[in-house]
Design a protein around this motif. Structure first.
Motif, PDB file in Angstrom:
ATOM      1  N   GLU A  63       0.840  -1.208   0.000  1.00 50.41           N
ATOM      2  CA  GLU A  63       0.000   0.000   0.000  1.00 50.41           C
ATOM      3  C   GLU A  63       0.872   1.254   0.000  1.00 50.41           C
ATOM      4  N   ARG A  64       1.956   1.180   0.765  1.00 51.77           N
ATOM      5  CA  ARG A  64       2.814   2.360   0.887  1.00 51.77           C
ATOM      6  C   ARG A  64       3.456   2.687  -0.465  1.00 51.77           C
ATOM      7  N   THR A  65       3.909   1.651  -1.164  1.00 54.81           N
ATOM      8  CA  THR A  65       4.470   1.864  -2.501  1.00 54.81           C
ATOM      9  C   THR A  65       3.402   2.428  -3.431  1.00 54.81           C
ATOM     10  N   GLN A  66       2.205   1.847  -3.328  1.00 56.51           N
ATOM     11  CA  GLN A  66       1.121   2.268  -4.206  1.00 56.51           C
ATOM     12  C   GLN A  66       0.738   3.725  -3.957  1.00 56.51           C
ATOM     13  N   SER A  67       0.831   4.172  -2.687  1.00 50.99           N
ATOM     14  CA  SER A  67       0.449   5.558  -2.391  1.00 50.99           C
ATOM     15  C   SER A  67       1.383   6.526  -3.132  1.00 50.99           C
ATOM     16  N   VAL A  68       2.678   6.178  -3.198  1.00 52.97           N
ATOM     17  CA  VAL A  68       3.625   7.029  -3.935  1.00 52.97           C
ATOM     18  C   VAL A  68       3.329   6.951  -5.434  1.00 52.97           C
ATOM     19  N   TYR A  69       3.093   5.717  -5.883  1.00 55.24           N
ATOM     20  CA  TYR A  69       2.839   5.515  -7.306  1.00 55.24           C
ATOM     21  C   TYR A  69       1.596   6.287  -7.759  1.00 55.24           C
ATOM     22  N   ALA A  70       0.534   6.214  -6.926  1.00 54.82           N
ATOM     23  CA  ALA A  70      -0.720   6.881  -7.287  1.00 54.82           C
ATOM     24  C   ALA A  70      -0.521   8.401  -7.311  1.00 54.82           C
ATOM     25  N   PHE A  83      10.909   9.293  -0.437  1.00 57.10           N
ATOM     26  CA  PHE A  83      11.976   9.058   0.529  1.00 57.10           C
ATOM     27  C   PHE A  83      11.411   8.458   1.816  1.00 57.10           C
ATOM     28  N   GLN A  84      10.255   8.993   2.238  1.00 58.48           N
ATOM     29  CA  GLN A  84       9.632   8.463   3.461  1.00 58.48           C
ATOM     30  C   GLN A  84       9.218   7.002   3.260  1.00 58.48           C
ATOM     31  N   ALA A  85       8.725   6.674   2.057  1.00 59.17           N
ATOM     32  CA  ALA A  85       8.316   5.291   1.787  1.00 59.17           C
ATOM     33  C   ALA A  85       9.528   4.361   1.799  1.00 59.17           C
ATOM     34  N   ILE A  86      10.649   4.841   1.249  1.00 54.18           N
ATOM     35  CA  ILE A  86      11.860   4.005   1.240  1.00 54.18           C
ATOM     36  C   ILE A  86      12.312   3.744   2.681  1.00 54.18           C
ATOM     37  N   ARG A  87      12.279   4.797   3.515  1.00 55.54           N
ATOM     38  CA  ARG A  87      12.668   4.625   4.929  1.00 55.54           C
ATOM     39  C   ARG A  87      11.731   3.644   5.631  1.00 55.54           C
ATOM     40  N   PHE A  88      10.446   3.749   5.321  1.00 58.76           N
ATOM     41  CA  PHE A  88       9.444   2.851   5.911  1.00 58.76           C
ATOM     42  C   PHE A  88       9.758   1.398   5.540  1.00 58.76           C
ATOM     43  N   HIS A  89      10.054   1.173   4.251  1.00 60.37           N
ATOM     44  CA  HIS A  89      10.329  -0.190   3.793  1.00 60.37           C
ATOM     45  C   HIS A  89      11.647  -0.734   4.315  1.00 60.37           C
ATOM     46  N   GLN A  90      12.648   0.132   4.438  1.00 57.30           N
ATOM     47  CA  GLN A  90      13.967  -0.340   4.878  1.00 57.30           C
ATOM     48  C   GLN A  90      14.034  -0.482   6.384  1.00 57.30           C
ATOM     49  N   GLY A  91      13.087   0.138   7.086  1.00 56.04           N
ATOM     50  CA  GLY A  91      13.126   0.111   8.539  1.00 56.04           C
ATOM     51  C   GLY A  91      12.627  -1.212   9.101  1.00 56.04           C
ATOM     52  N   PRO A  92      12.602  -1.321  10.419  1.00 58.15           N
ATOM     53  CA  PRO A  92      12.122  -2.560  11.040  1.00 58.15           C
ATOM     54  C   PRO A  92      10.626  -2.718  10.815  1.00 58.15           C
ATOM     55  N   PRO A  93      10.115  -3.936  10.942  1.00 53.98           N
ATOM     56  CA  PRO A  93       8.675  -4.151  10.790  1.00 53.98           C
ATOM     57  C   PRO A  93       7.900  -3.310  11.799  1.00 53.98           C
ATOM     58  N   ALA A 128      17.992 -11.361  -3.901  1.00 51.58           N
ATOM     59  CA  ALA A 128      18.553 -12.471  -3.125  1.00 51.58           C
ATOM     60  C   ALA A 128      19.991 -12.638  -3.600  1.00 51.58           C
ATOM     61  N   VAL A 129      20.936 -12.203  -2.760  1.00 49.80           N
ATOM     62  CA  VAL A 129      22.326 -12.123  -3.172  1.00 49.80           C
ATOM     63  C   VAL A 129      23.160 -13.101  -2.336  1.00 49.80           C
ATOM     64  N   PRO A 130      23.949 -13.970  -2.976  1.00 50.79           N
ATOM     65  CA  PRO A 130      24.783 -14.891  -2.203  1.00 50.79           C
ATOM     66  C   PRO A 130      25.703 -14.114  -1.247  1.00 50.79           C
ATOM     67  N   GLY A 131      25.793 -14.571  -0.005  1.00 53.39           N
ATOM     68  CA  GLY A 131      26.694 -13.938   0.957  1.00 53.39           C
ATOM     69  C   GLY A 131      26.089 -12.748   1.688  1.00 53.39           C
ATOM     70  N   ARG A 132      24.883 -12.345   1.322  1.00 49.87           N
ATOM     71  CA  ARG A 132      24.226 -11.233   2.014  1.00 49.87           C
ATOM     72  C   ARG A 132      22.826 -11.666   2.407  1.00 49.87           C
ATOM     73  N   THR A 133      22.346 -11.091   3.494  1.00 46.67           N
ATOM     74  CA  THR A 133      20.961 -11.366   3.893  1.00 46.67           C
ATOM     75  C   THR A 133      20.242 -10.036   4.004  1.00 46.67           C
ATOM     76  N   GLN A 134      19.153  -9.892   3.276  1.00 50.20           N
ATOM     77  CA  GLN A 134      18.433  -8.620   3.248  1.00 50.20           C
ATOM     78  C   GLN A 134      17.003  -8.821   3.742  1.00 50.20           C
ATOM     79  N   PRO A 135      16.527  -7.896   4.565  1.00 48.51           N
ATOM     80  CA  PRO A 135      15.180  -8.051   5.101  1.00 48.51           C
ATOM     81  C   PRO A 135      14.099  -7.508   4.169  1.00 48.51           C
ATOM     82  N   LEU A 136      12.936  -8.101   4.273  1.00 46.78           N
ATOM     83  CA  LEU A 136      11.734  -7.594   3.604  1.00 46.78           C
ATOM     84  C   LEU A 136      10.559  -8.026   4.472  1.00 46.78           C
ATOM     85  N   TRP A 137       9.655  -7.112   4.762  1.00 38.24           N
ATOM     86  CA  TRP A 137       8.505  -7.497   5.594  1.00 38.24           C
ATOM     87  C   TRP A 137       7.221  -6.998   4.981  1.00 38.24           C
ATOM     88  N   PHE A 138       6.146  -7.676   5.269  1.00 37.44           N
ATOM     89  CA  PHE A 138       4.798  -7.173   4.967  1.00 37.44           C
ATOM     90  C   PHE A 138       3.803  -7.908   5.858  1.00 37.44           C
TER      91      PHE A 138
END
Ligand code: CUA
Length: 361
Positions: free
Chosen positions: A45-52, A115-125, A189-199
């Motif tokens: 939804e957050r991505t969509q709000s920017v897109y819209a 920028f706020q949406a990127i921070r929201f997505h990169q931040g903790p759940p 998904a990158v070998p040797g790195r672990t990246q978070p994603l939440w929803f």
């Protein structure tokens, strides 16, 4: 139609298509399985709000510019046999200041929420105690490990409705990308790195996902599903996944072992100790809706097709059945005769394997 009028019809057709898209976008229904513009989670939804926001701003600019253009074309067109040039104007300070400032303001208006949406997505759940799932992209399937439940599965993620899911995304061979278009943004998904994603999935049902980074010949066949269930059904699913298998299935294990399948697939355990085998964990494969990383429905006929000739279903699949040298459909028996390799799995063996896998639930 005269030659002069043909381009006009072309423009009219383009405008008609654009008009349909404009109307369809805000009011349409989600016709596509993998569409980002019908979001179903907080993250999406957050991505969509920017897109819209960007969509409506750019639509207003488009209509304004095209409207002025059309107005000028008609208002200042040559009339009669007019041949003299109209009054020529060079430079207009007020206008230039206006459109420079207007552009800066517009960019800022779009930049700040982005920028706020990127921070929201990169931040903790946003909620404490998310359900953690470790995701590993492999050529060409997805492995999932639930640390809280000490549970491994492949290609199908089951989650409870309403609880935030936190994925830790990595890969074991090449770069893949984890993406459920209606549920959340992509994460490489990158070998040797672990990246978070939440929803936080709130709607019940099955949703499609896709590897979205080119990762080799069967990249397009690296799909997955997420199944959102009510909490009680999720608990039942976990209990089923953790339960020992049907003892009657053990009869088929000998064929499974003798055919070499156990070199890559585990059917007796699905805990942490058996993570990262060469192939997907199959302990409860009969509970999954799809096989071969989301590309075939899990039916006996499709299991047979897949085991008989994996290369036909998924080019360059790592499943090393001797029949892989066959390129066409058909049973391995027929295939063996065709290519005269003589050592592929006999039809009867494939049938026994299908029967065994169908009991793993
Ligand atoms: Cu994995 Cu593309």
């Amino acid at each position: 139609m005269s030659e002069k009028r043909a381009p006009l019809f072309g423009f009219a057709a383009i405008f008609a298509v654009l008009a349909v898209l404009w109307i369809w976008y805000p009011f349409g229904t989600p016709l596509l399985f993998q569409s980002t513009i019908f979001p179903l989670t907080d993250n999406a939804e957050r991505t969509q709000s920017v897109y819209a926001m960007v969509y409506w701003i750019t639509l207003a600019i488009f209509l304004g510019v095209e409207g002025l253009l059309i107005f000028a074309l008609f208002r200042f067109r040559a009339r009669g046999d007019e041949t003299a040039l109209p009054k020529q104007t060079h430079g207009h300070t007020a206008l230039e200041v206006f459109w420079t400032l207007a552009t800066v303001v517009l960019v800022l208006v779009m930049y700040v929420p982005s920028f706020q949406a990127i921070r929201f997505h990169q931040g903790p759940p946003p909620t404490p105690n998310p359900l953690v799932i470790d995701v590993t992209g492999r050529q060409w399937f997805w492995e999932f490990y639930y640390p809280e439940q000490d549970l491994t599965t492949a290609n199908e993620i089951v989650v409870p409705q309403g609880r935030t899911v936190l994925f830790h995304v990595t890969a074991s061979d090449v770069i893949h990308s984890f993406w459920f278009p209606r549920l959340g943004g992509k994460r490489d998904a990158v070998p040797g790195r672990t990246q978070p994603l939440w929803f936080t999935p709130t709607e019940l049902g099955n949703f499609h996902g896709q590897c979205t980074e080119y990762c080799g010949s069967s990249h397009a066949l690296m799909k997955m599903e997420i199944v959102v269930k009510p909490q009680a059904e999720f608990d039942t699913w976990v209990a089923q996944q953790k339960a020992p298998g049907d003892p009657a299935a053990m009869a088929g294990f000998g064929v499974f072992a003798a055919s070499g399948c156990i070199a890559c697939h585990m059917t007796m355990q699905n805990d942490k100790s058996v993570l990262h085998m060469n192939g997907p964990n199959l302990m409860k494969v009969a509970t999954r809706a799809k096989i071969a990383a989301g590309i075939l429905d899990n039916t006996p006929a499709n299991l047979k097709l897949w085991i008989s000739n994996p290369q036909h279903v998924k080019p360059d699949a790592k499943m090393n059945v001797p029949a892989m040298q066959c390129t066409g459909p058909g049973t391995p028996d027929a295939c063996c005769r065709d290519v005269q390799i003589g050592n592929c799995l006999p039809d009867a063996t494939v049938d026994q394997l299908v029967a065994y896998l169908s009991m793993l639930k």
